[in-house]
Enzyme design. Structure first.
Site, PDB file in Angstrom:
ATOM      1  N   THR A  20       0.829  -1.210   0.000  1.00  0.00           N
ATOM      2  CA  THR A  20       0.000   0.000   0.000  1.00  0.00           C
ATOM      3  C   THR A  20       0.859   1.253   0.000  1.00  0.00           C
ATOM      4  OG1 THR A  20      -1.809  -1.133   1.099  1.00  0.00           O
ATOM      5  CG2 THR A  20      -1.735   1.244   1.366  1.00  0.00           C
ATOM      6  N   THR A 103       1.574  -4.381   4.263  1.00  0.00           N
ATOM      7  CA  THR A 103       1.387  -4.708   5.682  1.00  0.00           C
ATOM      8  C   THR A 103       0.875  -6.139   5.901  1.00  0.00           C
ATOM      9  OG1 THR A 103      -0.892  -3.865   5.674  1.00  0.00           O
ATOM     10  CG2 THR A 103       0.861  -2.314   6.296  1.00  0.00           C
TER      11      THR A 103
END
Ligand code: SIN
Length: 320
Positions: A20, A103
């Site tokens: 991200t 993540t």
């Protein structure tokens, strides 16, 4: 690969893998409908204006290792990443490696690298919960903080920096699907905090140091890596999933047991049969905190690892 500062001196290498932090969305208000792994590591570095002030004179080298949504992380990327880390860390003029990563599987990659890299230099992983196109993206600050940690003389081993906290590879776990501070080190707490360009370390011991004994992962072709699966014990569990895995050739099973490592009786007998057929079984607890205490029917994974990290350790043990 590009050297950003022409001065000859110590270097920090930044390896980009996607996530991200390198993600983009059509709208600045969209924090979920984005595509991860779109922007190059060079783009991410260029987007942090104060970066060079935090580098303490280091040259910065950016290298794009992969461009993935980390939910799709695979063993081949792990091996390539470990090989590039080992390559760079072996150079005298390289003081640290920083890795930008998604993540979702960051804790697994962190633990894998901690196990296979034989170095006292820091490997600092960082990430973001909002895409780079967000109105207020968290990636640039996390990257800046990661550089601060990479330059800190007390930093050692694989560390994860997110939302102003520094976590060890062993303890870190993603605990929230959306919040900016999505990571926790559970009961042990973070290794430290990044505050106004400085690291405040917690406690003296470096919990992240684990002796590397899994270097086979750097050279054995990933097609030969043993298949290790993760299973959960739960109400209504069915032994057929274990039998199917064994029949399909699984080499190791990590069982996330209930409470203090108890396993549904149906699964327990299938696991004993699997063990008798040569499958290696490791037990962890489904509980988010604590670790298994005392005797258990199956061998408990070391260090109170969670299921996905216990899978990494068992895979490396079987490889070794
Ligand atoms: C990923 O893990 O690559 C996507 C999710 C994220 O980075 O937060």
């Amino acid at each position: 690969m590009q050297v950003l500062n022409a001065k000859k001196c110590q270097k920090i290498v930044v390896l980009g893998t996607g996530g991200t932090i390198a993600g983009t969305a059509a709208s600045a208000s969209d924090h979920t409908g984005y595509t991860a792994g779109q922007l190059s590591v060079q783009h991410l570095l260029d987007a942090v204006p104060a970066l060079h002030d935090s580098l303490q004179g280091h040259d910065l080298v950016g290298e794009q290792l992969a461009q993935l949504d980390s939910k799709d992380m695979d063993h081949a990327t792990w091996q390539a990443l470990a090989q590039r880390c080992a390559h760079w860390l072996a150079q005298e003029e390289v003081d640290a490696v920083v890795i930008t990563h998604g993540t979702d599987t960051l804790e697994e990659t962190a633990w894998f690298l901690q196990k296979v890299l034989d170095t006292n230099k820091p490997v600092v992983m960082t990430c973001a919960m909002r895409p780079a196109t967000a109105l207020a993206p968290d990636g640039p600050q996390n990257l800046l903080d990661a550089m601060v940690v990479a330059c800190d003389p007390l930093a050692r081993g694989v560390l994860v920096v997110c939302a102003g906290q520094v976590h060890s590879a062993r303890a870190v776990q993603k605990v929230h699907p959306y919040r900016l501070d999505a990571f926790s080190s559970g009961e042990s707490g973070p290794r430290g905090f990044v505050e106004q360009g400085q690291v405040r370390w917690q406690g003296g011991a470096d919990l992240s140091q684990v002796h590397a004994h899994a270097r086979a992962a750097l050279s054995v072709p990933v097609a030969q890596w043993p298949w290790v699966a993760v299973l959960h014990s739960h109400a209504g569990a069915d032994a057929r999933q274990i039998q199917a895995l064994v029949a399909a050739g699984v080499k190791g099973l990590v069982m996330a047991g209930t409470g203090n490592g108890t396993v549904h009786e149906t699964l327990a007998s299938a696991l004993l049969q699997a063990q008798a057929q040569g499958v290696v079984v490791r037990l962890v607890s489904r509980c988010a905190q604590g670790q298994i205490v005392g005797q258990t029917v199956f061998t408990a994974a070391p260090l109170g690892l969670n299921a996905v990290k216990a899978r990494v350790s068992l895979l490396l043990d079987l490889l070794g």
